[in-house]
Motif scaffolding. Structure first.
Motif, PDB file in Angstrom:
ATOM      1  N   THR A 116       0.848  -1.197   0.000  1.00  0.00           N
ATOM      2  CA  THR A 116       0.000   0.000   0.000  1.00  0.00           C
ATOM      3  C   THR A 116       0.877   1.238   0.000  1.00  0.00           C
ATOM      4  O   THR A 116       0.664   2.190  -0.736  1.00  0.00           O
ATOM      5  CB  THR A 116      -0.891   0.019   1.259  1.00  0.00           C
ATOM      6  OG1 THR A 116      -1.471  -1.257   1.403  1.00  0.00           O
ATOM      7  CG2 THR A 116      -1.974   1.078   1.145  1.00  0.00           C
ATOM      8  N   TRP A 117       1.891   1.204   0.867  1.00  0.00           N
ATOM      9  CA  TRP A 117       2.790   2.349   0.999  1.00  0.00           C
ATOM     10  C   TRP A 117       3.545   2.598  -0.292  1.00  0.00           C
ATOM     11  O   TRP A 117       3.664   3.729  -0.758  1.00  0.00           O
ATOM     12  CB  TRP A 117       3.749   2.094   2.162  1.00  0.00           C
ATOM     13  CG  TRP A 117       4.679   3.229   2.437  1.00  0.00           C
ATOM     14  CD1 TRP A 117       5.988   3.298   2.098  1.00  0.00           C
ATOM     15  CD2 TRP A 117       4.375   4.445   3.126  1.00  0.00           C
ATOM     16  NE1 TRP A 117       6.528   4.467   2.528  1.00  0.00           N
ATOM     17  CE2 TRP A 117       5.556   5.204   3.165  1.00  0.00           C
ATOM     18  CE3 TRP A 117       3.221   4.955   3.715  1.00  0.00           C
ATOM     19  CZ2 TRP A 117       5.618   6.454   3.768  1.00  0.00           C
ATOM     20  CZ3 TRP A 117       3.287   6.202   4.310  1.00  0.00           C
ATOM     21  CH2 TRP A 117       4.470   6.943   4.326  1.00  0.00           C
ATOM     22  N   GLU A 118       4.027   1.522  -0.913  1.00  0.00           N
ATOM     23  CA  GLU A 118       4.840   1.688  -2.112  1.00  0.00           C
ATOM     24  C   GLU A 118       4.006   2.178  -3.290  1.00  0.00           C
ATOM     25  O   GLU A 118       4.486   2.940  -4.129  1.00  0.00           O
ATOM     26  CB  GLU A 118       5.530   0.371  -2.478  1.00  0.00           C
ATOM     27  CG  GLU A 118       6.957   0.305  -1.971  1.00  0.00           C
ATOM     28  CD  GLU A 118       7.518  -1.099  -2.015  1.00  0.00           C
ATOM     29  OE1 GLU A 118       7.171  -1.834  -2.967  1.00  0.00           O
ATOM     30  OE2 GLU A 118       8.292  -1.448  -1.111  1.00  0.00           O
ATOM     31  N   ASN A 119       2.750   1.744  -3.342  1.00  0.00           N
ATOM     32  CA  ASN A 119       1.921   2.127  -4.477  1.00  0.00           C
ATOM     33  C   ASN A 119       1.274   3.492  -4.294  1.00  0.00           C
ATOM     34  O   ASN A 119       0.693   4.023  -5.232  1.00  0.00           O
ATOM     35  CB  ASN A 119       0.835   1.071  -4.720  1.00  0.00           C
ATOM     36  CG  ASN A 119       1.453  -0.252  -5.122  1.00  0.00           C
ATOM     37  OD1 ASN A 119       2.551  -0.275  -5.678  1.00  0.00           O
ATOM     38  ND2 ASN A 119       0.784  -1.344  -4.817  1.00  0.00           N
ATOM     39  N   ALA A 120       1.354   4.018  -3.061  1.00  0.00           N
ATOM     40  CA  ALA A 120       0.654   5.275  -2.807  1.00  0.00           C
ATOM     41  C   ALA A 120       1.446   6.448  -3.377  1.00  0.00           C
ATOM     42  O   ALA A 120       2.680   6.405  -3.460  1.00  0.00           O
ATOM     43  CB  ALA A 120       0.460   5.458  -1.316  1.00  0.00           C
ATOM     44  N   SER A 121       0.719   7.484  -3.753  1.00  0.00           N
ATOM     45  CA  SER A 121       1.405   8.695  -4.223  1.00  0.00           C
ATOM     46  C   SER A 121       1.810   9.527  -3.012  1.00  0.00           C
ATOM     47  O   SER A 121       1.413   9.240  -1.886  1.00  0.00           O
ATOM     48  CB  SER A 121       0.472   9.498  -5.115  1.00  0.00           C
ATOM     49  OG  SER A 121      -0.691   9.816  -4.395  1.00  0.00           O
ATOM     50  N   ARG A 122       2.579  10.553  -3.255  1.00  0.00           N
ATOM     51  CA  ARG A 122       3.127  11.315  -2.136  1.00  0.00           C
ATOM     52  C   ARG A 122       2.051  11.907  -1.206  1.00  0.00           C
ATOM     53  O   ARG A 122       2.129  11.726  -0.001  1.00  0.00           O
ATOM     54  CB  ARG A 122       4.045  12.421  -2.670  1.00  0.00           C
ATOM     55  CG  ARG A 122       4.915  12.981  -1.585  1.00  0.00           C
ATOM     56  CD  ARG A 122       6.003  13.885  -2.130  1.00  0.00           C
ATOM     57  NE  ARG A 122       6.708  14.470  -1.005  1.00  0.00           N
ATOM     58  CZ  ARG A 122       7.682  13.875  -0.347  1.00  0.00           C
ATOM     59  NH1 ARG A 122       8.052  12.672  -0.709  1.00  0.00           N
ATOM     60  NH2 ARG A 122       8.267  14.463   0.670  1.00  0.00           N
ATOM     61  N   VAL A 131      -0.930  10.890  -0.663  1.00  0.00           N
ATOM     62  CA  VAL A 131      -1.578   9.801   0.082  1.00  0.00           C
ATOM     63  C   VAL A 131      -0.688   9.354   1.232  1.00  0.00           C
ATOM     64  O   VAL A 131      -1.136   9.139   2.356  1.00  0.00           O
ATOM     65  CB  VAL A 131      -1.899   8.618  -0.855  1.00  0.00           C
ATOM     66  CG1 VAL A 131      -2.527   7.482  -0.060  1.00  0.00           C
ATOM     67  CG2 VAL A 131      -2.804   9.063  -1.971  1.00  0.00           C
ATOM     68  N   ARG A 132       0.627   9.254   0.944  1.00  0.00           N
ATOM     69  CA  ARG A 132       1.567   8.851   1.991  1.00  0.00           C
ATOM     70  C   ARG A 132       1.527   9.833   3.143  1.00  0.00           C
ATOM     71  O   ARG A 132       1.473   9.445   4.313  1.00  0.00           O
ATOM     72  CB  ARG A 132       2.985   8.789   1.437  1.00  0.00           C
ATOM     73  CG  ARG A 132       3.225   7.600   0.564  1.00  0.00           C
ATOM     74  CD  ARG A 132       4.691   7.524   0.211  1.00  0.00           C
ATOM     75  NE  ARG A 132       4.916   6.485  -0.774  1.00  0.00           N
ATOM     76  CZ  ARG A 132       6.119   6.095  -1.170  1.00  0.00           C
ATOM     77  NH1 ARG A 132       7.192   6.670  -0.685  1.00  0.00           N
ATOM     78  NH2 ARG A 132       6.257   5.140  -2.044  1.00  0.00           N
ATOM     79  N   ILE A 142      -1.618   9.313   5.076  1.00  0.00           N
ATOM     80  CA  ILE A 142      -1.564   8.110   5.921  1.00  0.00           C
ATOM     81  C   ILE A 142      -0.726   8.385   7.163  1.00  0.00           C
ATOM     82  O   ILE A 142      -1.132   8.108   8.299  1.00  0.00           O
ATOM     83  CB  ILE A 142      -0.968   6.915   5.143  1.00  0.00           C
ATOM     84  CG1 ILE A 142      -1.884   6.508   3.993  1.00  0.00           C
ATOM     85  CG2 ILE A 142      -0.761   5.724   6.071  1.00  0.00           C
ATOM     86  CD1 ILE A 142      -1.336   5.360   3.155  1.00  0.00           C
TER      87      ILE A 142
END
Lengths: 345, 316
Positions: free
Chosen positions: A16-22, A24-25, A28
């Protein structure tokens, strides 16, 4: 994202973290920080601890355990050296705070760097001769070091021996945030900030030269040495960074507890912290955080069976280790990480 | 500073040798398991503690001795002492087998990392010590005096007490028997084979599980015997005495070169004497520090232990 990842909390989180855009990160991260920061207000809920106040439990043991486990994780998890004397650095930090705090006018924040420096110095001094040893022998030497620190403190007059040091000053207020004994929310937020700082430091280091060197040392020290990794240097670095975190935790602990005595720094603490690391998932930051939280919180939560709580604690250790030997949230296998990078590209 | 040491040199020496033999037996528990598994048997200190309770239960509950009753004499004395010893060994041996079964076996079958096993051993040792704490309500338990501490004779100004003599000779005998067992018996040969090369031993048809269980059992028996001697000399136990003893015995095992039996012998005696002399010179509160400093120095300059190298070839 594959379906089975939902079953595997660690991979689910990582992907989830790797696929998220900045943005979104950032979202989160902010939401998690706020949620954790609100934890001390949950005292009335099912989480409440029967005897100790919930705020206090969140600071010590839970917060402190998380902080120290992260520090120990640098040594044990990242570079694979078994350190059974971690409490020594905690004690050095705590006694620095206690002695400087009661004899000089310095406050907690001014003593913090001094305590960290002392702990790091001790780490270097112990590390240079001993880190040539490996495996169990290193474990025993560090264990001996932990006991020596405790016994010296116990038998010396400058540390007031077994009586311990009382009247350690609290940290000065940070603007509107007041440090109080009855209400330890502010302490919790400070510990949280320190934890986040440590996590940030570890994450940064892991992807850079020291992190790669540690990984190489952990997997095969001889091979690392042959590949030109200055192993002793990086082992000392890892040891010293771990010591720094332990020292910082010690300074804050003394300042929170207002009183320290040698009996707080026994081998049991080292073992407990090591248990947190291994229980949660050695080498994996989030695993360590989860493990330390559970092991710190559990004994206080089950106080109603007050007498048998340590017994239950021991049983939990045995059972979890038997069924999940790599911990609750184990670290990723190296190969897995590579395969996933390829899939993402 | 050294006046005490010089004045009482011989009585200190005798006390040190007696203490040393107790260390020898406990460190056998560490060294045997380490030799076979290459792992620290973390629960050995609690196994020792259970052994001391086995000793006291025998004299107090089975033979009905109390703190005020007169010490035994004649054949009754021998009977009580021997059953105490056997009971202590049995309790400790069974506890050791239990520990192996619960904390080590499953993890070993999975072939997991050593730290997991260490933590599971730590878990079981917490369980063992907590059970005893709950049973005794955290109180120390005194042992009724079965063996009267008569002063037999005086040598060079040192009193030779009966209990010290019994400890030294009986412990030496038990050590000797165990060493013979490992050296000569078929099982002992298997144990040594596994400790030299596990895979090769398996290929030669050695039953690995049985060897490891036996190793734990033998280590437990030695540790249990130490529990009996400890009670005979110090006449007191508590749920947490295992820790100090475990640390010292482990140090002894490492001093002598962990994993070899003769190393445990020399290491134990050396440490017993060192501890007694150090407490005479520096005061009791510094004796543990001295022990650790010596340990650290030994590991730095002779990492295989003081006697590790020399005995390595005859690893037993």
């Amino acid at each position: 994202m594959k379906i089975r990842n939902y079953w595997n909390l660690r991979d689910f989180g990582a992907s989830t973290w790797e696929n998220a855009s900045r943005p979104v990160r950032v979202a989160i991260a902010l939401i998690s920080i706020v949620l954790v920061g609100l934890l001390p207000f949950m005292g009335g809920s099912i989480l409440a601890t029967p005897i100790a106040s919930f705020d206090a439990v969140l600071v010590y043991p839970v917060g402190m355990f998380v902080l120290m486990s992260l520090g120990l994780n640098i040594v044990v998890g990242k570079s694979g050296m078994l350190d059974l004397g971690y409490v020594a650095f905690f004690a050095i930090g705590a006694y620095t705070m206690a002695i400087l705090g009661t004899t000089t006018g310095l406050n907690t924040w001014e003593i913090m760097p001094i305590g960290i420096a002392f702990a790091m110095t001790a780490g270097v001094l112990l590390g240079i001769p001993t880190l040539r040893l490996r495996g169990d022998y290193l474990a025993i030497v560090t264990l001996g070091f932990g006991e020596i620190v405790r016994l010296v403190v116990l038998n010396s007059s400058w540390s007031k021996g077994p009586n311990g040091i009382a009247n350690i000053p609290m940290p000065p207020n940070l603007g509107p945030l007041k440090f109080e004994l009855e209400n330890q929310k502010v302490f919790f937020w400070v510990v949280m900030a320190m934890i986040m700082l440590t996590i940030w430091m570890i994450r940064r280091l892991t992807v850079r030269r020291p992190g790669r060197a540690w990984e190489a040392i952990r997997q095969d020290e001889d091979a690392a040495e042959l590949m030109g990794v200055p192993t002793l240097k990086y082992k000392i670095w890892s040891f010293t960074l771990g010591a720094a975190v332990g020292g910082a935790a010690g300074v804050l602990y003394a300042s929170k507890n207002l009183y320290i005595a040698p009996e707080m720094f026994t081998l049991n603490v080292s073992i407990l912290i090591l248990a947190c690391v291994v229980f949660g998932g050695i080498g994996n930051i989030w695993g360590v955080v989860v493990g330390a939280t559970i092991l710190g919180y559990l004994p206080d939560r089950i106080r109603f069976i007050s007498d048998a709580r340590l017994l239950v604690f021991g049983l939990v250790l045995v059972i979890v280790m038997n069924f999940r030997p790599d911990g609750l949230l184990p670290r990723k296998k190296r190969e897995k990480a590579i395969v996933k990078k390829g899939a993402n590209a | 500073m050294f006046a005490v040491l010089i004045d009482q040199f011989w009585s200190l020496t005798i006390a040190g040798v007696a203490l040393g033999f107790i260390y020898v037996l406990v460190s056998l528990g560490y060294t045997m398991v380490y030799g076979v598994l290459r792992m620290i048997n973390f629960a050995n200190s609690e196994i020792f503690m259970w052994g001391t309770f086995g000793t006291i239960v025998t004299s107090r509950d089975i033979f009905g001795y109390t703190q005020t009753s007169a010490p035994a004499t004649g054949p009754k004395l021998a009977l009580v002492l021997i059953s105490q010893l056997l009971m202590s060994m049995a309790v400790a041996g069974l506890t050791a087998v239990f520990v192996e079964f619960v904390a080590y076996r499953r993890l070993r079958a999975k072939g997991t990392n050593r730290l997991a096993t260490l933590i599971s051993a730590i878990g079981i040792s917490i369980v063992l010590s907590e059970i005893m704490r709950l049973l005794t309500s955290s109180r120390p338990v005194g042992s009724p005096r079965v063996l009267e501490k008569i002063i037999l004779t005086e040598v060079w100004g040192a009193n030779i007490r009966l209990d010290t003599i019994v400890t030294i000779f009986a412990a030496a005998l038990i050590y000797f028997l165990l060493e013979r067992f490992v050296k000569l018996s078929r099982m002992g040969k298997a144990i040594r084979a596994v400790s030299m090369n596990e895979d090769a031993a398996k290929l030669m048809g050695v039953n690995l599980n049985r060897v490891i269980t036996t190793t734990f059992l033998v280590g437990g028996l030695a540790t249990g015997a130490a529990g009996f001697f400890y009670i005979t000399v110090f006449e007191y136990t508590k749920f947490n005495i295992g820790f100090t003893m475990g640390m010292a015995a482990f140090t002894a095992a490492v001093l002598g070169g962990i994993g070899n039996i003769r190393g445990a012998f020399y290491g134990g005696l050396f440490l017993g004497l060192l501890e007694v002399y150090a407490s005479a010179v520096l005061g009791t509160q510094w004796k543990a520090v001295t022990v650790f400093v010596v340990l650290v120095l030994v590991l730095l300059f002779k990492p295989n232990g003081l006697f590790g190298e020399a005995v390595q070839t005859t690893r037993a």
